[in-house]
Design a protein around this motif. Sequence first.
Motif, mmCIF file in Angstrom:
data_model
loop_
_atom_site.group_PDB
_atom_site.id
_atom_site.type_symbol
_atom_site.label_atom_id
_atom_site.label_comp_id
_atom_site.label_asym_id
_atom_site.label_seq_id
_atom_site.Cartn_x
_atom_site.Cartn_y
_atom_site.Cartn_z
ATOM 1 N N LEU A 81 0.907 -1.238 0.294
ATOM 2 C CA LEU A 81 -0.023 0.046 0.265
ATOM 3 C C LEU A 81 0.516 1.380 0.344
ATOM 4 O O LEU A 81 0.308 2.377 -0.584
ATOM 5 N N ALA A 82 1.632 0.995 0.666
ATOM 6 C CA ALA A 82 2.490 2.063 0.740
ATOM 7 C C ALA A 82 3.524 2.520 -0.883
ATOM 8 O O ALA A 82 3.634 4.087 -1.131
ATOM 9 N N VAL A 83 3.702 1.468 -0.862
ATOM 10 C CA VAL A 83 4.317 1.660 -3.190
ATOM 11 C C VAL A 83 3.496 2.428 -3.384
ATOM 12 O O VAL A 83 3.884 3.329 -4.288
ATOM 13 N N ALA A 84 2.226 1.680 -3.221
ATOM 14 C CA ALA A 84 0.840 2.234 -4.082
ATOM 15 C C ALA A 84 1.278 3.638 -4.422
ATOM 16 O O ALA A 84 0.905 4.479 -4.666
ATOM 17 N N VAL A 85 0.583 4.867 -2.793
ATOM 18 C CA VAL A 85 0.266 5.801 -2.961
ATOM 19 C C VAL A 85 1.960 6.750 -3.058
ATOM 20 O O VAL A 85 1.786 7.666 -3.554
ATOM 21 N N VAL A 86 2.928 6.258 -3.049
ATOM 22 C CA VAL A 86 4.010 6.449 -3.189
ATOM 23 C C VAL A 86 4.185 7.080 -4.586
ATOM 24 O O VAL A 86 4.336 8.031 -5.389
ATOM 25 N N LEU A 97 -6.431 14.739 -5.563
ATOM 26 C CA LEU A 97 -8.089 13.750 -5.092
ATOM 27 C C LEU A 97 -7.254 12.036 -5.745
ATOM 28 O O LEU A 97 -8.371 11.277 -5.392
ATOM 29 N N GLY A 98 -6.709 12.192 -7.261
ATOM 30 C CA GLY A 98 -6.452 10.633 -7.536
ATOM 31 C C GLY A 98 -5.770 10.125 -6.898
ATOM 32 O O GLY A 98 -5.762 8.891 -6.627
ATOM 33 N N THR A 99 -4.683 10.433 -5.409
ATOM 34 C CA THR A 99 -3.920 9.835 -4.992
ATOM 35 C C THR A 99 -4.843 9.363 -3.684
ATOM 36 O O THR A 99 -4.346 8.381 -2.615
ATOM 37 N N LEU A 100 -5.472 10.582 -3.196
ATOM 38 C CA LEU A 100 -6.461 9.276 -2.225
ATOM 39 C C LEU A 100 -6.902 8.993 -2.517
ATOM 40 O O LEU A 100 -7.592 7.999 -2.059
ATOM 41 N N SER A 101 -7.606 8.275 -3.933
ATOM 42 C CA SER A 101 -8.732 7.166 -4.054
ATOM 43 C C SER A 101 -7.307 6.420 -4.493
ATOM 44 O O SER A 101 -8.608 5.160 -4.044
ATOM 45 N N ILE A 102 -6.148 6.607 -4.373
ATOM 46 C CA ILE A 102 -5.128 4.930 -4.085
ATOM 47 C C ILE A 102 -5.807 4.283 -2.701
ATOM 48 O O ILE A 102 -6.063 3.366 -2.816
ATOM 49 N N LEU A 103 -6.042 4.867 -1.556
ATOM 50 C CA LEU A 103 -6.089 4.483 -0.128
ATOM 51 C C LEU A 103 -7.718 4.375 -0.147
ATOM 52 O O LEU A 103 -7.963 3.176 0.397
ATOM 53 N N LEU A 104 -8.894 5.573 -1.082
ATOM 54 C CA LEU A 104 -10.215 4.957 -0.967
ATOM 55 C C LEU A 104 -9.746 3.777 -1.924
ATOM 56 O O LEU A 104 -10.832 2.453 -0.976
ATOM 57 N N VAL A 105 -10.029 3.428 -2.632
ATOM 58 C CA VAL A 105 -9.680 1.702 -3.518
ATOM 59 C C VAL A 105 -8.915 0.459 -2.401
ATOM 60 O O VAL A 105 -9.512 -0.294 -1.980
ATOM 61 N N PHE A 106 -7.688 0.869 -1.695
ATOM 62 C CA PHE A 106 -7.906 0.015 -0.487
ATOM 63 C C PHE A 106 -8.857 -0.209 0.675
ATOM 64 O O PHE A 106 -9.249 -1.371 0.667
ATOM 65 N N ASP A 127 -9.394 -15.940 5.297
ATOM 66 C CA ASP A 127 -9.669 -15.284 6.158
ATOM 67 C C ASP A 127 -8.766 -14.246 6.270
ATOM 68 O O ASP A 127 -9.250 -12.860 6.917
ATOM 69 N N ARG A 128 -7.620 -14.341 6.211
ATOM 70 C CA ARG A 128 -6.840 -13.440 6.714
ATOM 71 C C ARG A 128 -6.189 -12.265 5.044
ATOM 72 O O ARG A 128 -5.511 -11.633 5.013
ATOM 73 N N ASP A 129 -6.551 -12.807 3.692
ATOM 74 C CA ASP A 129 -5.890 -11.879 2.706
ATOM 75 C C ASP A 129 -6.524 -10.781 2.836
ATOM 76 O O ASP A 129 -6.770 -10.358 1.276
ATOM 77 N N GLY A 130 -7.391 -10.738 3.037
ATOM 78 C CA GLY A 130 -9.203 -9.198 3.152
ATOM 79 C C GLY A 130 -7.747 -7.997 2.185
ATOM 80 O O GLY A 130 -7.686 -7.553 1.559
ATOM 81 N N THR A 131 -6.310 -8.078 3.777
ATOM 82 C CA THR A 131 -5.682 -6.665 3.499
ATOM 83 C C THR A 131 -4.783 -6.841 2.443
ATOM 84 O O THR A 131 -4.317 -5.505 1.532
ATOM 85 N N ALA A 132 -4.085 -7.689 1.631
ATOM 86 C CA ALA A 132 -3.168 -8.066 0.824
ATOM 87 C C ALA A 132 -3.877 -7.822 -0.211
ATOM 88 O O ALA A 132 -3.907 -7.353 -1.444
ATOM 89 N N VAL A 133 -5.520 -8.269 -0.685
ATOM 90 C CA VAL A 133 -6.097 -8.209 -1.966
ATOM 91 C C VAL A 133 -6.529 -6.884 -2.392
ATOM 92 O O VAL A 133 -6.477 -6.180 -2.744
ATOM 93 N N ALA A 134 -6.751 -6.034 -0.658
ATOM 94 C CA ALA A 134 -6.917 -4.336 -0.856
ATOM 95 C C ALA A 134 -5.930 -3.940 -1.634
ATOM 96 O O ALA A 134 -5.610 -2.894 -1.867
ATOM 97 N N ALA A 135 -4.449 -4.357 -0.595
ATOM 98 C CA ALA A 135 -3.088 -3.499 -1.254
ATOM 99 C C ALA A 135 -2.642 -3.838 -2.933
ATOM 100 O O ALA A 135 -1.963 -2.845 -2.996
ATOM 101 N N VAL A 146 -3.120 -2.374 -8.697
ATOM 102 C CA VAL A 146 -2.820 -1.561 -9.638
ATOM 103 C C VAL A 146 -3.949 -0.431 -9.838
ATOM 104 O O VAL A 146 -3.444 -0.314 -10.888
ATOM 105 N N PHE A 147 -4.661 -0.028 -9.229
ATOM 106 C CA PHE A 147 -5.160 1.470 -9.519
ATOM 107 C C PHE A 147 -4.403 2.518 -9.726
ATOM 108 O O PHE A 147 -4.275 3.059 -10.040
ATOM 109 N N ALA A 148 -3.492 2.253 -8.639
ATOM 110 C CA ALA A 148 -2.177 3.638 -8.409
ATOM 111 C C ALA A 148 -1.221 3.291 -10.115
ATOM 112 O O ALA A 148 -1.187 5.050 -10.496
ATOM 113 N N VAL A 149 -1.329 2.821 -10.914
ATOM 114 C CA VAL A 149 -0.511 2.723 -12.004
ATOM 115 C C VAL A 149 -1.722 2.887 -13.038
ATOM 116 O O VAL A 149 -0.751 2.374 -14.035
ATOM 117 N N ASN A 150 -2.744 2.663 -13.261
ATOM 118 C CA ASN A 150 -3.706 2.257 -14.063
ATOM 119 C C ASN A 150 -3.351 3.285 -15.325
ATOM 120 O O ASN A 150 -3.815 4.700 -14.337
#
Length: 195
Positions: A31-36, A110-119, A155-163, A168-172
């Motif tokens: 997620l940090a890599v995606a936002v940066v 706003l586009g950068t904020l949207s990366i977090l919102l997609v997560f 059950d533990r993959d929700g955060t990984a899938v979201a990140a 993917v959204f960040a580099v779209n």
Amino acid sequence: AETRPAFLTFLKTAPRAPSPAQLRTLAIATLAVAVVAGGWLRFANLGGRQMSADEGASWASAAAPTATAVVRLEARLNPGKLAVNALALHVWMSACGDSLAAMRSMSAALGTLSILLVFFVTRELVEISQGATADAAVLHRAGPAARRIRYALSDRDGTAVAALSALVFAVNLVTIKYSQEVRMYALMLAASLAQ
């Protein structure tokens, strides 16, 4: 001595699945890599292209001296569009200036904020799909795609899938393009995701 089949030897020597703590750390790093990376891609070279005609219409309405004038001009210059973006841009220009890069930086932010919102949206959708298995009727109404997603995730993959979704959204390229324009697309996407 007893000989073991090769696949049993492989299973004993195969690396273990990451622990929930390791998976969470990897997801946070992703997620940090995606936002940066996504922020850099959105803010890079904002003033490099000339203003388009559509951006000019947005600028002209946002540059009006009062909020009432902004709404009036927006209705004439961008018919059928709500004046929310023009009003937000009007306030943004008051704070950051009216250069092309300054105006485009609102969409980039706003586009950068949207990366977090997609997560957060993806994580919530995964949790909903996991919870839906408790109610067979809800799962049936969700459709076959939701059932396949539910069974594919632990059950533990929700955060990984979201990140990963955030990355993917960040580099779209489409979302990067619209995050570099003085138009309403970045604001509407962020508002839709936040809602």
